[in-house]
Design a protein around this motif. Sequence first.
Motif, PDB file in Angstrom:
ATOM      1  N   UNK A  36       7.870   1.785   5.804  1.00  0.00           N
ATOM      2  CA  UNK A  36       7.766   0.387   6.232  1.00  0.00           C
ATOM      3  C   UNK A  36       7.194  -0.007   7.197  1.00  0.00           C
ATOM      4  N   UNK A  37       6.674   0.760   8.289  1.00  0.00           N
ATOM      5  CA  UNK A  37       6.063   0.445   9.716  1.00  0.00           C
ATOM      6  C   UNK A  37       4.670   0.374   9.298  1.00  0.00           C
ATOM      7  N   UNK A  38       4.020   1.204   8.539  1.00  0.00           N
ATOM      8  CA  UNK A  38       2.573   1.415   8.303  1.00  0.00           C
ATOM      9  C   UNK A  38       2.191   0.011   7.334  1.00  0.00           C
ATOM     10  N   UNK A  39       3.450  -0.057   6.495  1.00  0.00           N
ATOM     11  CA  UNK A  39       3.277  -1.264   5.519  1.00  0.00           C
ATOM     12  C   UNK A  39       3.318  -2.697   6.008  1.00  0.00           C
ATOM     13  N   UNK A  40       3.970  -2.737   7.116  1.00  0.00           N
ATOM     14  CA  UNK A  40       4.150  -4.057   8.049  1.00  0.00           C
ATOM     15  C   UNK A  40       2.872  -4.176   8.595  1.00  0.00           C
ATOM     16  N   UNK A  41       2.274  -3.108   9.170  1.00  0.00           N
ATOM     17  CA  UNK A  41       0.876  -3.365   9.768  1.00  0.00           C
ATOM     18  C   UNK A  41      -0.130  -3.741   8.870  1.00  0.00           C
ATOM     19  N   UNK A  42       0.070  -3.175   7.921  1.00  0.00           N
ATOM     20  CA  UNK A  42      -1.010  -3.549   6.520  1.00  0.00           C
ATOM     21  C   UNK A  42      -0.978  -4.974   6.206  1.00  0.00           C
ATOM     22  N   UNK A  43       0.415  -5.330   6.340  1.00  0.00           N
ATOM     23  CA  UNK A  43       0.729  -6.768   5.676  1.00  0.00           C
ATOM     24  C   UNK A  43      -0.040  -7.596   6.748  1.00  0.00           C
ATOM     25  N   UNK A  44       0.357  -7.398   7.919  1.00  0.00           N
ATOM     26  CA  UNK A  44      -0.204  -8.219   9.121  1.00  0.00           C
ATOM     27  C   UNK A  44      -1.761  -8.224   9.065  1.00  0.00           C
ATOM     28  N   UNK A  45      -2.441  -7.134   8.941  1.00  0.00           N
ATOM     29  CA  UNK A  45      -3.887  -6.982   8.835  1.00  0.00           C
ATOM     30  C   UNK A  45      -4.371  -7.675   7.576  1.00  0.00           C
ATOM     31  N   UNK A  46      -3.955  -7.485   6.489  1.00  0.00           N
ATOM     32  CA  UNK A  46      -4.384  -8.151   5.244  1.00  0.00           C
ATOM     33  C   UNK A  46      -4.019  -9.663   5.239  1.00  0.00           C
TER      34      UNK A  46
END
Length: 205
Positions: A36-46
């Motif tokens: 969840x947390x790396x996915x959240x960071x990826x969501x923000x960057x994307x």
Amino acid sequence: MKQLIDFIPLIVFFTIYKMDPRTMELAGQSFELGGPFSATLALMVASVIVYGGMYLKSRHLEKSQMITLVAVILFGGMTLAFHDEMFLKWKAPIVNWIFAAAFLGSQFVGSKTLVQRMMGHVMTLPDAIWTRLNMSWVVFFTLLGAANLFVAFTFHDIWVDFKVFGSLILTFGFVILQFVFLSKYINTDAATSDSTGGIKSSEEK
């Protein structure tokens, strides 16, 4: 095409969320990828890349896109800061309720409802029909927000699937229902032309 572009950050989020966590090395730095947390960071960057690129290209973002971007940064940032994905689970319900409030507010502010501003260039409808369509979006976004909240805090194992695909399917189905409603109305009333105030498609004007 624009809707597909809007969907890119969610696909990135979904893909990384579903990955088994693993440690990656990049430029001498190690980081965890998956969950969840790396996915959240990826969501923000994307989201920043996608919406930033759209803004640089057209010098404009729609209000819905700005709301979505701000919500991603705000709730994603809190998710990472507190290391608690509960904050991210609240993003979809709150964004949907903001949209519901915007449609509802347009009933009382300005000369046109929000749905009329969005679709008025496509067809002409009586005010009563615009009002019904607008209120249908109020109800839809209110219920969609509630559904996202219920699934997120009741069915943890599938909440990401629902967030990414369930909401999309429900929205698509709702749009189809509206199209069916408008088609029936046009079929019965479009024959009456400008003098009778019936519905006219943009091609008939």
